[in-house]
Write a protein that holds these residues in place. Structure first.
Motif, PDB file in Angstrom:
ATOM      1  N   LEU A 115     -18.448  35.301  24.386  1.00 42.19           N
ATOM      2  CA  LEU A 115     -19.541  34.705  23.614  1.00 42.19           C
ATOM      3  C   LEU A 115     -19.196  33.282  23.186  1.00 42.19           C
ATOM      4  N   LEU A 116     -17.976  33.106  22.697  1.00 42.25           N
ATOM      5  CA  LEU A 116     -17.556  31.788  22.231  1.00 42.25           C
ATOM      6  C   LEU A 116     -17.616  30.779  23.368  1.00 42.25           C
ATOM      7  N   LEU A 117     -17.124  31.168  24.539  1.00 43.66           N
ATOM      8  CA  LEU A 117     -17.134  30.255  25.676  1.00 43.66           C
ATOM      9  C   LEU A 117     -18.560  29.923  26.093  1.00 43.66           C
ATOM     10  N   GLN A 118     -19.421  30.937  26.193  1.00 41.71           N
ATOM     11  CA  GLN A 118     -20.799  30.700  26.622  1.00 41.71           C
ATOM     12  C   GLN A 118     -21.566  29.863  25.598  1.00 41.71           C
ATOM     13  N   LEU A 119     -21.302  30.085  24.322  1.00 44.66           N
ATOM     14  CA  LEU A 119     -21.985  29.306  23.289  1.00 44.66           C
ATOM     15  C   LEU A 119     -21.551  27.851  23.315  1.00 44.66           C
ATOM     16  N   LEU A 120     -20.239  27.611  23.386  1.00 42.89           N
ATOM     17  CA  LEU A 120     -19.752  26.244  23.378  1.00 42.89           C
ATOM     18  C   LEU A 120     -20.143  25.508  24.653  1.00 42.89           C
ATOM     19  N   GLN A 121     -20.278  26.260  25.747  1.00 37.81           N
ATOM     20  CA  GLN A 121     -20.740  25.656  26.996  1.00 37.81           C
ATOM     21  C   GLN A 121     -22.243  25.414  26.969  1.00 37.81           C
ATOM     22  N   GLY A 122     -22.926  26.009  25.977  1.00 43.23           N
ATOM     23  CA  GLY A 122     -24.371  25.922  25.944  1.00 43.23           C
ATOM     24  C   GLY A 122     -25.020  26.735  27.047  1.00 43.23           C
ATOM     25  N   ASP A 123     -24.375  27.823  27.428  1.00 38.92           N
ATOM     26  CA  ASP A 123     -24.844  28.634  28.549  1.00 38.92           C
ATOM     27  C   ASP A 123     -25.842  29.678  28.062  1.00 38.92           C
ATOM     28  N   TRP A 124     -26.973  29.213  27.561  1.00 43.06           N
ATOM     29  CA  TRP A 124     -27.987  30.134  27.028  1.00 43.06           C
ATOM     30  C   TRP A 124     -28.616  30.965  28.132  1.00 43.06           C
ATOM     31  N   GLN A 125     -28.677  30.430  29.343  1.00 40.11           N
ATOM     32  CA  GLN A 125     -29.258  31.187  30.441  1.00 40.11           C
ATOM     33  C   GLN A 125     -28.470  32.463  30.695  1.00 40.11           C
ATOM     34  N   ALA A 126     -27.134  32.362  30.671  1.00 38.27           N
ATOM     35  CA  ALA A 126     -26.302  33.542  30.861  1.00 38.27           C
ATOM     36  C   ALA A 126     -26.509  34.546  29.733  1.00 38.27           C
ATOM     37  N   LEU A 127     -26.632  34.047  28.497  1.00 39.10           N
ATOM     38  CA  LEU A 127     -26.861  34.939  27.364  1.00 39.10           C
ATOM     39  C   LEU A 127     -28.228  35.589  27.446  1.00 39.10           C
ATOM     40  N   GLN A 128     -29.250  34.830  27.850  1.00 38.53           N
ATOM     41  CA  GLN A 128     -30.597  35.366  27.903  1.00 38.53           C
ATOM     42  C   GLN A 128     -30.775  36.393  29.009  1.00 38.53           C
ATOM     43  N   GLU A 129     -29.869  36.409  29.965  1.00 36.54           N
ATOM     44  CA  GLU A 129     -29.933  37.441  30.999  1.00 36.54           C
ATOM     45  C   GLU A 129     -29.610  38.812  30.421  1.00 36.54           C
TER      46      GLU A 129
END
Length: 204
Positions: A115-129
């Protein structure tokens, strides 16, 4: 006539200003805010509540983040441990979290790291999946609630809460068995990865 013109002018200004003032803080705004730094370091404190035992477990440590590279998650107390998350192994972790056959394994630290990596990367697309995202608040006081979409994830936890301002400051994972993992981030600051300080040195 001048009075009417003045009133019309004020009305026009209000129409121009109000939409921006009342516009909800959006994910793109949050992504921009979290993407301000290419490298970040800080400390964390974890508190895990075990519902069955009514017990609190506390641990502390530090982390280092480098954009498009890694998050180094170093546990200092009560034991020493070190995890490194890269975009590749974060994707593998996310895939394992969808696997019902692995539902009994303790992967909360991996969840937080991913989660921390995806958030800091701004990877909302991966989270929204994998999650339904509900964002509220402002740039200086925001909260995101992530609700898992897949049944396999819902068997692990009911929701995840993220809160922060300039940086991500709090993460709460609410497990389906009523366990709760709370992580507080503090002493966060940008840093230069090319500096002499090693990436796994504790932030000063």
């Amino acid at each position: 006539m001048p009075i009417r013109a003045t009133l019309l002018g004020r009305a026009f200004l209000l129409l121009m200003v109000l939409p921006g003032a009342v516009l909800a803080f959006e994910l793109n705004d949050l992504q921009t805010r979290l993407n301000q730094n290419d490298a970040l370091k800080g400390r964390f404190e974890q508190q895990r509540h075990l519902a069955d035992l009514d017990t609190q477990l506390r641990s502390t440590g530090h982390f280092v983040y480098e954009r498009d590279s890694k998050v180094v998650w170093t546990l200092e107390t009560p034991v020493s441990d070190r995890l490194v998350f890269t975009p590749d192994n974060a994707s593998n972790t996310a895939a394992r979290l969808d696997d019902e056959s692995d539902a009994n394994n303790d992967r909360q630290r991996e969840q937080v790291g991913t989660l921390l990596l995806q958030l800091l990367q701004g990877d909302w697309q991966a989270l929204q999946e994998r999650f339904t995202l509900d964002l509220s608040g402002t740039a200086d006081d925001w909260q995101v609630t992530l609700t898992p979409k897949a049944e396999a994830l819902r068997k692990r936890f009911t929701h995840i809460e993220l809160r922060g301002a300039r940086y991500l400051e709090h993460v709460e994972l609410h497990a389906a068995n009523n366990d709760v993992l709370r992580v507080r981030f503090f002493d966060q600051q940008p840093y230069d990865p090319g500096a002499t300080e090693a990436v796994d040195d504790a932030p000063r």
